[in-house]
Design an enzyme around this catalytic site. Structure first.
Site, PDB file in Angstrom:
ATOM      1  N   ASP A   1       0.981  -1.151  -0.041  1.00 36.11           N
ATOM      2  CA  ASP A   1      -0.052  -0.036  -0.055  1.00 36.11           C
ATOM      3  C   ASP A   1       1.028   1.295   0.123  1.00 36.11           C
ATOM      4  O   ASP A   1       1.479   1.491   0.971  1.00 36.11           O
ATOM      5  CB  ASP A   1      -0.925  -0.207   1.236  1.00 36.11           C
ATOM      6  CG  ASP A   1      -1.875   0.868   1.187  1.00 36.11           C
ATOM      7  OD1 ASP A   1      -1.988   1.958   0.449  1.00 36.11           O
ATOM      8  OD2 ASP A   1      -3.097   0.632   1.853  1.00 36.11           O
ATOM      9  N   ASP A   2       0.765   2.054  -0.853  1.00 38.91           N
ATOM     10  CA  ASP A   2       1.564   3.194  -1.178  1.00 38.91           C
ATOM     11  C   ASP A   2       3.186   2.956  -1.249  1.00 38.91           C
ATOM     12  O   ASP A   2       4.006   3.994  -0.944  1.00 38.91           O
ATOM     13  CB  ASP A   2       1.297   4.251   0.036  1.00 38.91           C
ATOM     14  CG  ASP A   2       0.091   4.740   0.161  1.00 38.91           C
ATOM     15  OD1 ASP A   2      -0.771   4.529  -0.797  1.00 38.91           O
ATOM     16  OD2 ASP A   2      -0.244   5.541   0.999  1.00 38.91           O
TER      17      ASP A   2
ATOM     18  N   CYS B   1      -5.343   4.704  -3.552  1.00 41.78           N
ATOM     19  CA  CYS B   1      -5.678   3.423  -3.264  1.00 41.78           C
ATOM     20  C   CYS B   1      -6.889   2.519  -4.078  1.00 41.78           C
ATOM     21  O   CYS B   1      -6.821   1.911  -4.814  1.00 41.78           O
ATOM     22  CB  CYS B   1      -5.726   3.145  -1.894  1.00 41.78           C
ATOM     23  SG  CYS B   1      -4.454   3.738  -0.752  1.00 41.78           S
TER      24      CYS B   1
ATOM     25  N   ASP C   1      -0.265  -0.583  -4.839  1.00 41.98           N
ATOM     26  CA  ASP C   1      -1.534   0.043  -5.436  1.00 41.98           C
ATOM     27  C   ASP C   1      -1.157   1.577  -6.212  1.00 41.98           C
ATOM     28  O   ASP C   1      -1.395   1.785  -7.302  1.00 41.98           O
ATOM     29  CB  ASP C   1      -2.795   0.329  -4.581  1.00 41.98           C
ATOM     30  CG  ASP C   1      -2.325   0.772  -3.429  1.00 41.98           C
ATOM     31  OD1 ASP C   1      -0.971   1.187  -3.205  1.00 41.98           O
ATOM     32  OD2 ASP C   1      -3.115   1.051  -2.190  1.00 41.98           O
ATOM     33  N   ASN C   2      -0.352   2.351  -5.597  1.00 40.75           N
ATOM     34  CA  ASN C   2       0.193   3.580  -5.955  1.00 40.75           C
ATOM     35  C   ASN C   2       1.543   3.802  -5.388  1.00 40.75           C
ATOM     36  O   ASN C   2       2.000   3.256  -4.502  1.00 40.75           O
ATOM     37  CB  ASN C   2      -0.901   4.694  -5.772  1.00 40.75           C
ATOM     38  CG  ASN C   2      -1.442   4.683  -4.319  1.00 40.75           C
ATOM     39  OD1 ASN C   2      -2.428   4.179  -3.851  1.00 40.75           O
ATOM     40  ND2 ASN C   2      -0.476   5.379  -3.738  1.00 40.75           N
TER      41      ASN C   2
END
Ligand SMILES: *[C@@H]1O[C@H](CO)[C@@H](O)[C@H](O)[C@H]1NC(C)=O
Ligand SMILES: *[C@@H]1O[C@H](CO)[C@@H](O)[C@H](O)[C@H]1NC(C)=O
Ligand SMILES: *[C@@H]1O[C@H](CO)[C@@H](O)[C@H](O)[C@H]1NC(C)=O
Ligand SMILES: *[C@@H]1O[C@H](CO)[C@@H](O)[C@H](O)[C@H]1NC(C)=O
Ligand SMILES: *[C@@H]1O[C@H](CO)[C@@H](O)[C@H](O)[C@H]1NC(C)=O
Ligand SMILES: *[C@@H]1O[C@H](CO)[C@@H](O)[C@H](O)[C@H]1NC(C)=O
Length: 575
Positions: free
Chosen positions: A41-42, A77, A320-321
């Site tokens: 995540d991130d 996200c 996700d990003n």
């Protein structure tokens, strides 16, 4: 239009032989491969977090292929995850935010995707599907059962509002109520669940898809009866003292002396020492929190190996990003079009995937569902906006010259910092961009909803410090061509991409040149098309809005009729 031609091309890709060539599989009797997908995540590429994950290096980078030019198309996200699971760009899912009304799990359900996404499709194709970790934002302790996410053989979801609470997570297994893990480190809890699901999958003796989605290295968020407190990510106690002297890489765009970018970014003040020091602490906490993920990855590999599954399993690692800390004077966060936010890790290991290799082939999260379809030998859906990512050396080699060389980036809403300083929400953070990498060019073009334009030559200016469309840094020539000619092409491509669906997204140049003679920016640069591109209607916003409402989006390609397509007519060079 030449629908027959396009249909034939798609059929070839979708056929069994086409897919097997893409994967280097020899015969139809091959046992369907398993797929393990680790989604953080991130996690950044450009802050070099992967350099601090030795077990990801050992098991994945050194045994698989790193996709250096992999992008998310919406850098936040929930929209990024929905794109990954549906194979559709955010403008086709209309999941454009993390919370309702424009995003989050309730919007995902409302849009009908709970019966039309990867887990469901994989089950229909005979796969068992397992999941632990964060699925979508706003999937929480109140709505987890209304309805339950479809498509899972067995699942154990990390739920809001405890998703980013590293020491008080809430997990929800199958149809059981949520269980609180107060005082336990979230990634360690998840690792045990992941290993358990893998054992279940092996026991069932069917091909399986297992996804593990840790919340690390996302900022820690505590929700005290509706008021959100952001803090640095938290590590497992055993990793607390690592990396004491590590700082955010001081790249040219790190807290620069001069403002950069456009819109709200250009208006930011330089950060003071207190702020920079805290951001370095935030960075170290990210790296420390990733150590438990690194260990979990190794644990998964140990088990795959002991079950003798490595020869027939594809393992993906992605995020996700992306993330920025201090670049362009921004507080820790994502949500922008800068390279730190959109360029994300993608590592693939598996049968016939080149070992210890890096490729510059351009790919995006829009392509992931199609890639997994190829592996599972499922005919591709015509409404996929993406294409399978080639996974073997010959497929990668031949794709370099044939495959789409750009990704379309899009965003709606606001941007907010996730550190403790400057917690303003920056409105008007709505924009569209084209990131394009080909022979002789490496560019990013973006148009904000305020109609500010940006163009960066990423080969000369990887930190995106010089907007070539601003008066004081304007140049006449970019990538060997007059700048206005290049912008005309990129703008026309963006016009097609911003509202495309399915095959138009997969081969956008064909909408401009149905004869198929233009497949790359270089092809489009031929001077005989100068007049054609000059007269194209330009991308322009009517106003800034926080969601995807067509009234805000200016002219659309589909509205404009046949005169805006090149029907093979050649302007003589002397015109
Ligand atoms: C941990 O979460 C539970 C709900 O899942 C809550 O009841 C409890 O108060 C929380 N504990 C702390 C220390 O925040
Ligand atoms: C925070 O908690 C409140 C209830 O106390 C809830 O209504 C809200 O949706 C939560 N926010 C997030 C972002 O989870
Ligand atoms: C540094 O900047 C932060 C964020 O703008 C501010 O809150 C803080 O007061 C500043 N500290 C000093 C010493 O100037
Ligand atoms: C991976 O490749 C790099 C060079 O690209 C080389 O230095 C390294 O030794 C290789 N590692 C392994 C495990 O093969
Ligand atoms: C936001 O954009 C609108 C145009 O849609 C503009 O009128 C307004 O001034 C902008 N606000 C800020 C804070 O930039
Ligand atoms: C996207 O969803 C929002 C919120 O429900 C809605 O207002 C908007 O019209 C939708 N956009 C499209 C293109 O359907």
């Amino acid at each position: 239009m030449r629908p027959a031609l396009i249909a034939a091309a798609c059929a070839a890709i979708g056929s069994v032989t086409g897919q097997q060539q893409l994967l280097g599989q020899e015969s139809q009797t091959t046992k369907p491969p398993n797929i393990v997908f680790i989604l953080t995540d991130d996690q950044d590429v450009h802050l070099q977090s992967l350099d601090y994950m030795p077990l990801v290096r050992k098991n994945l980078l050194e045994k698989g292929t790193y996709y250096d030019k992999h992008y998310c198309t919406t850098a936040v996200c929930c929209p990024a995850r929905v794109t990954l699971f549906t194979g559709k760009a955010a403008h086709n899912t209309n999941i454009t935010d993390v919370n309702p009304p424009y995003g989050g799990y309730p919007k995902f359900v409302k849009q009908g995707f709970n019966s039309k996404y990867l887990p469901v499709w994989l089950q229909e194709a005979g796969y068992n599907v397992y999941y632990t970790g964060k699925l979508f934002n706003a999937h929480n302790v109140d709505n987890y059962d209304s309805p339950y996410p479809a498509g899972f053989t067995s699942s154990d979801f990390l739920l809001d509002p405890f998703t980013y609470n590293y020491l008080n997570s809430s997990f929800q297994r199958n149809q059981e109520p949520p269980v609180s893990h107060e005082g336990e480190y979230v990634t360690d809890v998840m690792a045990q669940k992941a290993y358990g699901l893998l054992d279940e999958a092996v026991e069932a003796k069917k091909p399986f898809f297992l996804m593990v989605a840790p919340s690390s290295p996302h900022a820690d968020i505590q929700n005290n009866s509706g008021s959100l407190t952001f803090d640095a990510p938290v590590s497992a106690p055993r990793h607390r003292d690592l990396f004491k002297h590590v700082k955010v890489p001081r790249t040219v765009n790190f807290n620069p002396n001069v403002p950069s970018g456009a819109n709200w970014i250009r208006a930011l003040d330089q950060q003071n020492t207190t702020n920079v020091d805290w951001n370095d602490h935030f960075y170290r906490q990210r790296l420390r929190s990733l150590q438990a993920v690194d260990e979990m990855v190794d644990g998964l590999f140990e088990r795959l190996k002991s079950h003798d599954l490595l020869d027939n399993t594809y393992i993906f690692y992605s995020s996700d990003n992306g993330f920025h800390i201090g670049q362009h004077r921004m507080q820790p966060g994502k949500s922008t079009g800068c390279e730190e936010d959109i360029n994300i890790p993608l590592i693939v290991r598996g049968p016939n995937v080149p070992i210890n290799e890096t490729t510059q082939l351009v790919s995006s999260h829009t392509d992931i569902a199609a890639t997994i379809f190829s592996i599972a030998n499922i005919p591709l859906r015509d409404d996929f906006d993406g294409l399978p990512i080639p996974l073997t050396a010959p497929a990668i080699e031949s794709a370099i010259s044939k495959r789409r060389e750009h990704v379309q980036v899009e965003y709606w809403g606001f941007a907010g910092g996730e550190g403790i300083y400057d917690r303003r929400l920056h409105i008007n953070n709505t924009f569209k961009g084209i990131r394009i990498v080909g022979e002789g060019y490496n560019l990013y073009y973006q148009i904000w909803c305020t109609n500010e334009h940006e163009l960066y030559d990423m080969s000369k200016d990887p930190g995106q410090m010089k907007n070539l469309l601003l008066d004081d840094s304007r140049v006449d020539v970019v990538a060997g061509h007059p700048i206005e000619r290049v912008v005309e092409r990129l703008d026309a491509l963006l016009m097609v991409q911003k509202s495309c669906t399915g095959e138009v997204c997969r081969e956008p140049w064909r909408s401009l040149h149905p004869d198929g003679k233009v497949m790359t920016l270089e092809d489009a640069m031929a001077s005989r098309y100068d007049k054609f591109y000059e007269k194209q209607v330009k991308v322009e916003w009517d106003f800034c809005h926080n969601g995807y409402v067509p009234e805000a989006e200016g002219p659309m390609f589909e509205d404009r009729g046949v005169e805006f397509r090149d029907d093979g007519f050649m302007w003589p060079d002397w015109v």
